[in-house]
Structures are given as C-alpha cells and as structure tokens.
Design a protein around this motif. Structure first.
Motif, PDB file in Angstrom:
ATOM      1  N   LEU A   1       4.028  12.925   3.841  1.00  0.00           N
ATOM      2  CA  LEU A   1       3.077  13.250   4.896  1.00  0.00           C
ATOM      3  C   LEU A   1       3.727  14.132   5.958  1.00  0.00           C
TER       4      LEU A   1
ATOM      5  N   ARG B   1       6.210  15.341  -5.241  1.00  0.00           N
ATOM      6  CA  ARG B   1       4.959  14.711  -5.646  1.00  0.00           C
ATOM      7  C   ARG B   1       4.818  14.684  -7.168  1.00  0.00           C
TER       8      ARG B   1
ATOM      9  N   PRO C   1       0.832  -1.211   0.000  1.00  0.00           N
ATOM     10  CA  PRO C   1       0.000   0.000   0.000  1.00  0.00           C
ATOM     11  C   PRO C   1       0.865   1.258   0.000  1.00  0.00           C
ATOM     12  N   ARG C   2       0.389   2.292  -0.665  1.00  0.00           N
ATOM     13  CA  ARG C   2       1.151   3.538  -0.738  1.00  0.00           C
ATOM     14  C   ARG C   2       1.392   4.123   0.646  1.00  0.00           C
ATOM     15  N   SER C   3       0.475   3.927   1.550  1.00  0.00           N
ATOM     16  CA  SER C   3       0.618   4.514   2.876  1.00  0.00           C
ATOM     17  C   SER C   3       1.730   3.839   3.687  1.00  0.00           C
ATOM     18  N   GLN C   4       2.222   2.718   3.231  1.00  0.00           N
ATOM     19  CA  GLN C   4       3.285   2.017   3.943  1.00  0.00           C
ATOM     20  C   GLN C   4       4.676   2.303   3.378  1.00  0.00           C
ATOM     21  N   THR C   5       4.766   3.039   2.280  1.00  0.00           N
ATOM     22  CA  THR C   5       6.072   3.308   1.667  1.00  0.00           C
ATOM     23  C   THR C   5       6.768   4.456   2.394  1.00  0.00           C
TER      24      THR C   5
ATOM     25  N   TYR D   1       5.892   7.987   0.981  1.00  0.00           N
ATOM     26  CA  TYR D   1       4.609   8.511   1.432  1.00  0.00           C
ATOM     27  C   TYR D   1       4.738   9.111   2.832  1.00  0.00           C
ATOM     28  N   LYS D   2       5.484   8.445   3.686  1.00  0.00           N
ATOM     29  CA  LYS D   2       5.658   8.930   5.050  1.00  0.00           C
ATOM     30  C   LYS D   2       6.426  10.248   5.072  1.00  0.00           C
TER      31      LYS D   2
ATOM     32  N   ASP E   1      -3.471   9.187  -9.662  1.00  0.00           N
ATOM     33  CA  ASP E   1      -2.701   9.820  -8.597  1.00  0.00           C
ATOM     34  C   ASP E   1      -3.188  11.245  -8.373  1.00  0.00           C
TER      35      ASP E   1
END
Length: 162
Positions: A61, A127, A50-54, A57-58, A136
């Motif tokens: 954020l 981004r 998942p993108r939120s786990q890369t 991404y962190k 995206d």
C-alpha cells in the motif's frame, strides 16, 4: 587395575565431549524442528489474519501511494517545465512568451518519472510473487502507472533528447 567397564575407573574428559556435543546437536535440531512445524491452530490463526493487517500488505500500500503521489508531482513539474502557449492574439499583439523548456524542472521531472517506474516495477514483482489464488487481484493500477511512466520517459528521450 580392573575391567574397562568397571565404574571405579575414570573416563578421560575428551572421550565424554563428543558424546555430549552430539546430544546437544540432537537437542538443538529437535528444537529447530519444533519451531519449523506449525500446529493446525497456529496455521489456522495465520490464515485468519486479514490481509489488510499483514506487513506485506502495508508495504504494498505504501509503495502504491508513493508511486501515484510521485506521478502527481511529475504532472506538477510538467506544468512548470513546459513552454508557454502562445495564442494567436498574443502573436498578433507581439506579446512575448517563454518558448523553451525549464531545464531544472525537466531534470526533476525525469528523476521523478524514473522513481515512479522503479516503484511500480518493484510493486508488480512483489504482488506477482505474493498472489497465488484465483481470487487474488493483480493490481491493474500498477501496470497503468508503469505504462504511463515508461511512455513519458520514452517521449522525453525522443523529443527532447534527454
């Protein structure tokens, strides 16, 4: 004395080294090629994350949060840096108020606006390089943060001469 190809003759050590070095180079290039090529399973595993786990991404954020928290700090500094509002009643009764900007708060506010501007610009560039698919999202909030910081810096520079 014998034939060159006779097994009883010894071959000098120097003659063996280039061949050994070449075979080592071939082996290392093969190992490097194996590392570069991914199997279908590895590729599918990478895509299923998942993108939120890369980590990217962190980082994005974190930059987003830092930028917006910085803008909140700018608003707080603006509250303390601005001159007091003198109403008609205060003017009538002769109550004095502070009519000058606080230089210490104003310089801190300018620095924080510059930080917000740089953070938002870095985030926009990161981004833009990362997004490749139509699905995206671009991140309109970063553009809004950049615009607010840029307009605020321009306004401060033109009105207060910073």
């Amino acid at each position: 004395m014998g034939n060159k190809n006779d097994s009883s003759t010894s071959v000098p050590q120097q003659a063996q080294e280039p061949h050994a070095t070449q075979s080592n180079a071939d082996q290392s290039s093969e190992a490097e090629n194996k590392r570069r090529t991914m199997t279908y399973e590895e590729l599918a595993e990478r895509r299923s994350t998942p993108r939120s786990q890369t980590p990217f991404y962190k980082v994005m954020l974190a930059l987003n949060i830092v930028g917006w928290v910085g803008m909140i700090v700018v608003l707080i500094l603006f509250h303390y840096a601005r001159p007091d509002f003198i109403s008609g009643v205060q003017q009538y009764w002769g109550i004095k108020g502070d009519t000058s900007w606080s230089e210490s708060h104003l310089s801190a506010m300018t620095i924080m606006l510059q930080v917000c501007l740089v953070v938002s610009l870095v985030s926009i560039i990161m981004r833009a390089r990362r997004n490749r698919r139509r699905s995206d999202n671009f991140g309109v909030n970063l553009i809004i943060l950049f615009a607010i910081a840029a307009i605020s810096l321009i306004t401060l520079a033109t009105t207060l001469g910073l």
